[in-house]
Design a protein around this motif. Structure first.
Motif, PDB file in Angstrom:
ATOM      1  N   LEU A  46       0.850  -1.188   0.000  1.00 57.30           N
ATOM      2  CA  LEU A  46       0.000   0.000   0.000  1.00 57.30           C
ATOM      3  C   LEU A  46       0.888   1.241   0.000  1.00 57.30           C
ATOM      4  O   LEU A  46       1.382   1.672   1.038  1.00 57.30           O
ATOM      5  N   LYS A  48       0.029   4.414  -1.495  1.00 60.67           N
ATOM      6  CA  LYS A  48      -0.682   5.685  -1.367  1.00 60.67           C
ATOM      7  C   LYS A  48      -1.502   5.738  -0.085  1.00 60.67           C
ATOM      8  O   LYS A  48      -2.096   4.743   0.326  1.00 60.67           O
ATOM      9  N   GLU A  50      -4.382   7.300   0.516  1.00 61.07           N
ATOM     10  CA  GLU A  50      -5.806   7.059   0.281  1.00 61.07           C
ATOM     11  C   GLU A  50      -6.104   5.569   0.157  1.00 61.07           C
ATOM     12  O   GLU A  50      -7.083   5.067   0.700  1.00 61.07           O
ATOM     13  N   GLU A  51      -5.252   4.869  -0.563  1.00 61.86           N
ATOM     14  CA  GLU A  51      -5.431   3.438  -0.760  1.00 61.86           C
ATOM     15  C   GLU A  51      -5.338   2.689   0.565  1.00 61.86           C
ATOM     16  O   GLU A  51      -6.131   1.785   0.849  1.00 61.86           O
ATOM     17  N   ALA A  55      -8.493   0.626   2.308  1.00 60.42           N
ATOM     18  CA  ALA A  55      -8.372  -0.791   2.674  1.00 60.42           C
ATOM     19  C   ALA A  55      -8.810  -1.013   4.113  1.00 60.42           C
ATOM     20  O   ALA A  55      -9.544  -1.968   4.417  1.00 60.42           O
ATOM     21  N   LYS A 264     -12.304  -0.972  -5.945  1.00 60.61           N
ATOM     22  CA  LYS A 264     -10.919  -0.682  -5.570  1.00 60.61           C
ATOM     23  C   LYS A 264     -10.344  -1.776  -4.678  1.00 60.61           C
ATOM     24  O   LYS A 264      -9.193  -2.185  -4.837  1.00 60.61           O
ATOM     25  N   TYR A 267      -9.587  -4.800  -6.618  1.00 61.23           N
ATOM     26  CA  TYR A 267      -8.322  -4.645  -7.339  1.00 61.23           C
ATOM     27  C   TYR A 267      -7.147  -5.071  -6.458  1.00 61.23           C
ATOM     28  O   TYR A 267      -6.215  -5.748  -6.926  1.00 61.23           O
ATOM     29  N   LEU A 268      -7.174  -4.681  -5.186  1.00 60.80           N
ATOM     30  CA  LEU A 268      -6.109  -5.088  -4.269  1.00 60.80           C
ATOM     31  C   LEU A 268      -6.053  -6.612  -4.161  1.00 60.80           C
ATOM     32  O   LEU A 268      -4.978  -7.211  -4.204  1.00 60.80           O
ATOM     33  N   GLU A 389      -3.901  11.706  -5.346  1.00 59.16           N
ATOM     34  CA  GLU A 389      -4.729  11.662  -6.536  1.00 59.16           C
ATOM     35  C   GLU A 389      -5.435  12.994  -6.799  1.00 59.16           C
ATOM     36  O   GLU A 389      -5.716  13.344  -7.933  1.00 59.16           O
TER      37      GLU A 389
END
Length: 491
Positions: A46, A48, A50-51, A55, A264, A267-268, A389
């Motif tokens: 991880l 970023k 935000e990401e 999560a 999202k 995607y992870l 972002e």
């Protein structure tokens, strides 16, 4: 305020959906994966903020049995408040929540802690309470003289464990600046999402800390404080929920981010790398304490052993660079054998810790002479455009960025992500955790990220330029003061 509402909305979609909608979604994702890779664990880095926040939010709202949380810092700012509210919601739908926080940096009011701990599904413990929770000012002063090592021995662990099967660990604490949501100062940080058997190992480590005598329930620490009654407890819960549900802060781009949240996280999951990561951790208390401010620890020893195995190159990212005893000799030996050593760290302009930088400043000449390549991060690097972002909306008042990631890559094939700073405090005093993975794909991904961080547009190469002179005069004067003090063992 621009950043404050943005982080609020990352949780808003989850709040507005009924709890039963997620009753088995996590298991539906995990069961086929764990069956397909029974002896391995999945890992996703991880990068970023935000990401990393998304999560955690996604997992908190899909936990079915338990959430264990272990942090050095849990702030009462926007992110800290929203994270607390998400745990309260989990408890209200029947999930057992346990929170273990170090005492040094906690800033929550007593009635707030007691109200949360009053929930039948929430337990809160404070690690090594020497400074704040339940400690009077006279007692704090007395502790300095009677238990100096004790007040400096902190729990630096950072783990977020869901249902004993999923975990996030790494450099991020629970506060705005670790997730790119602070308006003035943000950290370039790194976490790793882990699924499978290694999450169980991390849960076992949490249990050791939870059961240790250094972990104290808040109810016992605050037994002499004014206890919140049922009305006040309900009021605190309502305030938390109202805060997270405040619709006055809506913004179109956040609505879209929330709508895309399930995809999202998928995607992870789809991009997990499956291998056999090794979890490394210290025991509560770090070591026996018989060597005063020294003594090392399990994490220190295992990372040193990993370094000794390097054949070609070592790439390190650490916010603080103060080599502990034996560190300089180890790097000299490796360099003499042909190993390239590169370290990404903070500059005087970007650092949040002048005391630690003073230790680095004293060692810098010796580090250069040993052959270590050092790259000092710029306070407004070009990379921030890619890390945030929504950077286009912030460009006119872009915050300062600083390194906070604690990462090691050896020979492009062995990766460590965790909480260990390259300094005496992490080596000897603070408990640390992390994972080591022998995987060229993951190591390559992270090494490329660090190599991007050390490019000229993002960092100064200290061998060719001394960026200290670029810092404000007041900061250089403060640095000079700290350099006069013999603090090396505490940095």
């Amino acid at each position: 305020m621009l950043l404050r509402p943005l982080s609020t909305f990352l949780f808003l979609l989850l709040i507005n959906l009924p709890p039963h909608a997620y009753c088995s979604e996590l298991q539906q994702l995990l069961t086929p994966l764990l069956s397909a890779y029974p002896q391995q664990s999945g890992a996703y880095v991880l990068e970023k903020g935000e990401e990393a926040l998304l999560a955690r939010a996604w997992l908190a709202d899909r936990a079915e049995q338990s959430i264990e949380v272990q942090y050095f810092i849990w702030s009462n700012d926007n992110i800290g408040t929203l994270a607390t509210e998400s745990l309260l919601r989990a408890a209200e739908r029947g999930v057992q929540v346990r929170v273990l926080v170090d005492d040094l940096m906690i800033d929550a009011p007593d009635d707030f802690l007691l109200a949360l701990a009053a929930h039948p599904k929430i337990d809160i413990c404070i690690y090594n309470p020497q400074h704040k929770v339940g400690t009077s000012k006279p007692k704090r002063v007395l502790n300095i003289f009677t238990n100096f090592r004790g007040i400096n021995q902190r729990m630096h662990d950072k783990t977020f464990i869901v249902d004993g099967q999923v975990c996030i660990t790494g450099g991020r604490n629970m506060a705005d600046e670790y997730f790119d949501y602070d308006q003035k100062y943000n950290f370039r940080d790194r976490d790793i999402l882990l699924i499978g058997p290694v999450a169980g190992e991390i849960q076992t480590s949490f249990e050791k800390f939870w059961q240790n005598e250094l972990a104290h329930p808040v109810e016992k620490l605050l037994k002499d404080s004014t206890q919140p009654g049922p009305k006040r407890i309900k009021e605190i819960y309502r305030e938390l929920h109202d805060y997270a549900l405040d619709k006055d802060n809506f913004a179109p781009e956040v609505k879209q981010a929330l709508a895309d949240l399930p995809d999202k996280f998928k995607y992870l999951i789809d991009n997990l790398v499956w291998d056999q990561p090794a979890f490394i951790s210290d025991v509560p208390g770090k070591n026996s304490g018989k060597q005063g401010l020294g003594g090392g620890g399990r994490t220190t020893g295992e990372l040193a052993d990993a370094l000794r195995g390097a054949q070609k190159r070592i790439t390190i990212q650490s916010p603080y660079l103060v080599l502990p005893e034996g560190g300089l000799e180890l790097f000299r030996e490796l360099i003499s054998c042909g190993v390239q050593v590169r370290i990404s760290t903070n500059s005087l302009l970007s650092t949040d810790n002048l005391q630690a930088f003073s230790g680095y400043s004293k060692q810098r000449k010796d580090l250069f002479e040993a052959g270590i390549e050092i790259f000092e991060f710029k306070p407004q690097p070009a990379i921030q455009k890619e890390l945030i972002e929504r950077y286009a909306k912030l460009e006119k008042q872009a915050p300062i960025f600083a390194i906070h990631a604690k990462t090691l890559v050896i020979d492009g094939k062995q990766l460590y992500i965790g909480t260990f700073n390259l300094d005496p405090r992490s080596a000897n005093l603070n408990t640390e955790v992390g994972v080591i993975i022998d995987n060229m794909q993951l190591a390559g991904i992270v090494e490329k990220q660090i190599e991007r961080d050390i490019q000229p547009e993002n960092s100064w190469h200290s061998a060719t330029e001394t960026p200290d002179r670029r810092a404000p005069l007041w900061k250089r004067i403060k640095l000079g003061f700290w350099k006069l003090l013999p603090l090396e063992k505490l940095l």
